[in-house]
Write a protein that holds these residues in place. Structure first.
Motif, PDB file in Angstrom:
ATOM      1  N   GLN A  68       9.204   3.084  28.018  1.00 24.53           N
ATOM      2  CA  GLN A  68       8.653   3.530  26.752  1.00 24.53           C
ATOM      3  C   GLN A  68       7.319   2.859  26.420  1.00 24.53           C
ATOM      4  O   GLN A  68       6.646   3.252  25.497  1.00 24.53           O
ATOM      5  N   PHE A  69       6.934   1.841  27.192  1.00 27.41           N
ATOM      6  CA  PHE A  69       5.659   1.194  26.978  1.00 27.41           C
ATOM      7  C   PHE A  69       4.600   1.839  27.858  1.00 27.41           C
ATOM      8  O   PHE A  69       4.851   2.160  29.012  1.00 27.41           O
ATOM      9  N   PRO A  70       3.381   1.997  27.339  1.00 27.34           N
ATOM     10  CA  PRO A  70       2.315   2.512  28.190  1.00 27.34           C
ATOM     11  C   PRO A  70       1.980   1.522  29.297  1.00 27.34           C
ATOM     12  O   PRO A  70       2.215   0.331  29.166  1.00 27.34           O
ATOM     13  N   VAL A  71       1.406   2.023  30.355  1.00 23.41           N
ATOM     14  CA  VAL A  71       1.020   1.152  31.461  1.00 23.41           C
ATOM     15  C   VAL A  71      -0.128   0.253  31.031  1.00 23.41           C
ATOM     16  O   VAL A  71      -0.866   0.556  30.106  1.00 23.41           O
TER      17      VAL A  71
ATOM     18  N   ASN B  44      -9.374  -2.722  25.726  1.00 21.80           N
ATOM     19  CA  ASN B  44      -8.869  -4.034  25.321  1.00 21.80           C
ATOM     20  C   ASN B  44      -9.616  -4.556  24.100  1.00 21.80           C
ATOM     21  O   ASN B  44      -9.013  -5.086  23.171  1.00 21.80           O
ATOM     22  N   THR B  45     -10.930  -4.403  24.103  1.00 25.06           N
ATOM     23  CA  THR B  45     -11.750  -4.888  22.990  1.00 25.06           C
ATOM     24  C   THR B  45     -11.406  -4.162  21.696  1.00 25.06           C
ATOM     25  O   THR B  45     -11.269  -4.798  20.643  1.00 25.06           O
ATOM     26  N   ILE B  46     -11.255  -2.864  21.754  1.00 25.14           N
ATOM     27  CA  ILE B  46     -10.911  -2.101  20.551  1.00 25.14           C
ATOM     28  C   ILE B  46      -9.529  -2.493  20.046  1.00 25.14           C
ATOM     29  O   ILE B  46      -9.317  -2.641  18.840  1.00 25.14           O
ATOM     30  N   ALA B  47      -8.570  -2.694  20.952  1.00 23.41           N
ATOM     31  CA  ALA B  47      -7.228  -3.115  20.549  1.00 23.41           C
ATOM     32  C   ALA B  47      -7.262  -4.503  19.905  1.00 23.41           C
ATOM     33  O   ALA B  47      -6.596  -4.743  18.887  1.00 23.41           O
ATOM     34  N   ILE B  48      -8.054  -5.415  20.468  1.00 19.36           N
ATOM     35  CA  ILE B  48      -8.177  -6.759  19.890  1.00 19.36           C
ATOM     36  C   ILE B  48      -8.791  -6.679  18.499  1.00 19.36           C
ATOM     37  O   ILE B  48      -8.295  -7.304  17.548  1.00 19.36           O
ATOM     38  N   LEU B  49      -9.859  -5.914  18.352  1.00 12.46           N
ATOM     39  CA  LEU B  49     -10.519  -5.780  17.054  1.00 12.46           C
ATOM     40  C   LEU B  49      -9.615  -5.119  16.020  1.00 12.46           C
ATOM     41  O   LEU B  49      -9.704  -5.427  14.829  1.00 12.46           O
ATOM     42  N   THR B  50      -8.740  -4.226  16.473  1.00 15.55           N
ATOM     43  CA  THR B  50      -7.784  -3.612  15.555  1.00 15.55           C
ATOM     44  C   THR B  50      -6.854  -4.661  14.967  1.00 15.55           C
ATOM     45  O   THR B  50      -6.607  -4.684  13.755  1.00 15.55           O
TER      46      THR B  50
ATOM     47  N   ASP C  96      -7.243   7.765  24.052  1.00 18.81           N
ATOM     48  CA  ASP C  96      -6.872   6.554  24.787  1.00 18.81           C
ATOM     49  C   ASP C  96      -5.454   6.127  24.388  1.00 18.81           C
ATOM     50  O   ASP C  96      -5.256   5.590  23.297  1.00 18.81           O
ATOM     51  N   PRO C  97      -4.461   6.345  25.250  1.00 19.65           N
ATOM     52  CA  PRO C  97      -3.079   6.025  24.860  1.00 19.65           C
ATOM     53  C   PRO C  97      -2.832   4.534  24.633  1.00 19.65           C
ATOM     54  O   PRO C  97      -1.992   4.170  23.812  1.00 19.65           O
TER      55      PRO C  97
ATOM     56  N   ASP D 210      -1.558   3.207  21.066  1.00 22.76           N
ATOM     57  CA  ASP D 210      -0.307   2.461  20.931  1.00 22.76           C
ATOM     58  C   ASP D 210      -0.505   1.201  20.089  1.00 22.76           C
ATOM     59  O   ASP D 210       0.309   0.902  19.215  1.00 22.76           O
ATOM     60  N   HIS D 211      -1.575   0.466  20.334  1.00 23.16           N
ATOM     61  CA  HIS D 211      -1.855  -0.733  19.542  1.00 23.16           C
ATOM     62  C   HIS D 211      -2.167  -0.373  18.093  1.00 23.16           C
ATOM     63  O   HIS D 211      -1.747  -1.089  17.172  1.00 23.16           O
ATOM     64  N   ALA D 212      -2.883   0.715  17.879  1.00 24.91           N
ATOM     65  CA  ALA D 212      -3.206   1.135  16.513  1.00 24.91           C
ATOM     66  C   ALA D 212      -1.935   1.525  15.753  1.00 24.91           C
ATOM     67  O   ALA D 212      -1.781   1.179  14.577  1.00 24.91           O
ATOM     68  N   LYS D 213      -1.023   2.233  16.425  1.00 16.85           N
ATOM     69  CA  LYS D 213       0.249   2.588  15.777  1.00 16.85           C
ATOM     70  C   LYS D 213       1.052   1.353  15.419  1.00 16.85           C
ATOM     71  O   LYS D 213       1.618   1.273  14.324  1.00 16.85           O
ATOM     72  N   GLU D 214       1.104   0.405  16.327  1.00 19.97           N
ATOM     73  CA  GLU D 214       1.871  -0.820  16.070  1.00 19.97           C
ATOM     74  C   GLU D 214       1.235  -1.614  14.926  1.00 19.97           C
ATOM     75  O   GLU D 214       1.940  -2.140  14.065  1.00 19.97           O
ATOM     76  N   ALA D 215      -0.094  -1.700  14.903  1.00 16.72           N
ATOM     77  CA  ALA D 215      -0.779  -2.414  13.820  1.00 16.72           C
ATOM     78  C   ALA D 215      -0.587  -1.694  12.488  1.00 16.72           C
ATOM     79  O   ALA D 215      -0.417  -2.335  11.446  1.00 16.72           O
ATOM     80  N   LEU D 216      -0.590  -0.375  12.520  1.00 16.52           N
ATOM     81  CA  LEU D 216      -0.374   0.401  11.298  1.00 16.52           C
ATOM     82  C   LEU D 216       1.050   0.212  10.780  1.00 16.52           C
ATOM     83  O   LEU D 216       1.263   0.023   9.577  1.00 16.52           O
ATOM     84  N   ASN D 217       2.022   0.247  11.677  1.00 21.45           N
ATOM     85  CA  ASN D 217       3.409   0.003  11.276  1.00 21.45           C
ATOM     86  C   ASN D 217       3.571  -1.397  10.698  1.00 21.45           C
ATOM     87  O   ASN D 217       4.268  -1.594   9.705  1.00 21.45           O
ATOM     88  N   TRP D 218       2.938  -2.382  11.321  1.00 21.32           N
ATOM     89  CA  TRP D 218       3.026  -3.748  10.825  1.00 21.32           C
ATOM     90  C   TRP D 218       2.367  -3.871   9.449  1.00 21.32           C
ATOM     91  O   TRP D 218       2.893  -4.537   8.561  1.00 21.32           O
ATOM     92  N   SER D 219       1.225  -3.226   9.261  1.00 17.15           N
ATOM     93  CA  SER D 219       0.532  -3.291   7.971  1.00 17.15           C
ATOM     94  C   SER D 219       1.377  -2.679   6.858  1.00 17.15           C
ATOM     95  O   SER D 219       1.425  -3.210   5.742  1.00 17.15           O
TER      96      SER D 219
END
Length: 115
Positions: A5-8, A16-22, A44-45, A49-58
């Protein structure tokens, strides 16, 4: 959890940079950076995925702060708000470090509203 269920992992440094900045933006600006990335970077999956997780956490943190405000009437809310702020900082840093390695990270206490 099932690894399928996790992306590769990604080797794209821009992703990576965009995910870190998110995640770093989530510390300072709440749900807004995650929402912007979630709406803009649909191709970009890994970033999605990182944006969804950050949104859920927020969203989870906002619910926690709302509960803390109610609990401030009996003075316990000050402690819960402080603990929630520390947890937000720690979990966002852990997720940002994970994003810098190209891994995905699932926050343990996040309410999964966005799938």
């Amino acid at each position: 959890m099932d690894e399928s269920q996790f992306p590769v992992k990604t080797s794209n440094s821009d992703s990576n940079t965009i995910a870190i900045l998110t995640w770093i933006g989530t510390i300072f600006f709440g749900f807004i950076p995650a929402l912007i990335v979630y709406l803009i970077k649909k191709e970009d999956p890994y970033v999605q995925d990182h944006a969804k997780e950050a949104l859920n956490w927020s969203i989870t943190v906002m619910i926690g702060y709302a509960i803390s405000w109610v609990l401030m009437l009996i003075l316990v809310g000050f402690l819960t708000a402080f603990a929630l702020g520390i947890a937000n900082l720690v979990f966002c840093i852990i997720a940002a470090v994970s994003a810098s390695r190209g891994d995905t990270y699932r926050l343990p206490f996040a309410i999964r509203l966005i799938k």
